[in-house]
Design an enzyme around this catalytic site. Structure first.
Site, PDB file in Angstrom:
ATOM      1  N   GLY A   1       5.480 -52.746 -11.282  1.00  0.00           N
ATOM      2  CA  GLY A   1       6.664 -52.718 -11.802  1.00  0.00           C
ATOM      3  C   GLY A   1       7.669 -53.481 -11.796  1.00  0.00           C
ATOM      4  N   ASP A   2       7.460 -54.732 -11.162  1.00  0.00           N
ATOM      5  CA  ASP A   2       8.361 -55.888 -11.288  1.00  0.00           C
ATOM      6  C   ASP A   2       7.369 -57.034 -11.036  1.00  0.00           C
ATOM      7  OD1 ASP A   2      10.356 -57.803 -11.522  1.00  0.00           O
ATOM      8  OD2 ASP A   2      11.690 -56.937  -9.769  1.00  0.00           O
ATOM      9  N   PRO A   3       6.376 -57.436 -11.767  1.00  0.00           N
ATOM     10  CA  PRO A   3       5.482 -58.265 -11.935  1.00  0.00           C
ATOM     11  C   PRO A   3       5.811 -59.700 -11.983  1.00  0.00           C
ATOM     12  CG  PRO A   3       5.223 -57.202 -13.770  1.00  0.00           C
ATOM     13  CD  PRO A   3       6.231 -56.817 -13.272  1.00  0.00           C
TER      14      PRO A   3
END
Length: 265
Positions: free
Chosen positions: A190-192
């Site tokens: 989701g926030d890579p």
């Protein structure tokens, strides 16, 4: 306000002082919404506490919920405490071994860093069970939020990446309306972006942090942004290393789509 390391004299919120209970406490990060992250030294280990002001819109309770679910399957920080009061909200987690992929050591060795990020995403995608995941990060929901922002006049191309700024709002929305078919449905990080992967001293993947948006989506929602983040952390030449470590060939159309969606959110 821009994200980055806070000043050394950053005031420590009272709840962080309480959680530290006299232990050494160091400010680590300040995000664009005013959220702060502190490191607390605990013997030979460390804890991390995120704090968010009450009007920031940051939902640390959502991250805590996702961490508690994911820790059964993946290398993510165990939750030690969370809460909220009139002064803000907080999330306390145990520390994982390793350091972020953007410390100087890995910036000087981007091949190792990019490979660890790719291997870590593959491990996460393979181990988190889609059928049991109660969280979504599906493109339809994200696109609906972007459209609401556009209708409210909150989309400003001046803030977009140069790859997208010339499109303007109408053309960007038109491109996003053509949603690519799902390649492989996984539970995405989701926030890579690169700072959210931890790497051991010998260059192996150690874990993921910052999972407040974790949820089910096409794997390219993660891969497109992970490869993009290498540009501003390592330079433009390392996307192939990440994708090879993950075990997939580049998909230009899906990469372009999910980068545009990320930029407009």
């Amino acid at each position: 306000m821009l994200s980055g390391p806070p000043p050394p004299d950053q005031p420590v919120p009272e709840v962080v002082r309480r959680l530290a209970a006299g232990r050494p406490t160091h400010p680590m990060w300040r995000n664009e919404l005013g959220g702060l992250t502190f490191e607390i030294t605990v013997g030979a280990g460390r804890w991390f506490v995120k704090w968010a002001p009450p009007d920031s819109g940051l939902r640390l309770d959502r991250e805590a919920e996702r961490l508690r679910w994911a820790v059964r399957y993946a290398l993510v920080p165990p939750v030690l405490d969370e809460g909220a009061d009139e002064s803000g909200s907080w999330l306390l987690t145990d520390g994982l071994p390793g350091e972020p992929a953007v410390v100087d050591r890995w910036k000087a060795d981007p091949a190792t860093g990019a490979a660890a990020i790719g291997a870590g995403l593959r491990r996460l995608h393979d181990r988190l069970p889609v059928a049991d995941c109660p969280f979504g990060w599906r493109v339809e929901d994200r696109l609906a939020r972007v459209r609401r922002s556009a209708a409210a006049g909150r989309l400003d191309p001046a803030w977009w990446h140069p790859d997208h700024a010339a499109l303007g709002v109408a053309r960007a929305l038109a491109r996003l309306a053509d949603v690519p078919a799902v390649d492989r449905l996984v539970v995405c990080q989701g926030d890579p972006c690169a700072p959210n992967t931890l790497i051991t001293p010998d260059g192996r993947f150690a874990g993921h942090v910052d999972l407040g948006a974790l949820g089910v989506a096409d794997r390219w929602a993660d891969l497109a942004v992970a490869t993009w983040s290498l540009h501003w952390n390592y330079g433009p030449d390392w996307e192939g290393v990440l994708l090879a470590a993950y075990g997939v060939e580049p998909d230009a159309d899906r990469i372009a789509y999910y980068r545009l969606l990320w930029d407009l959110e």
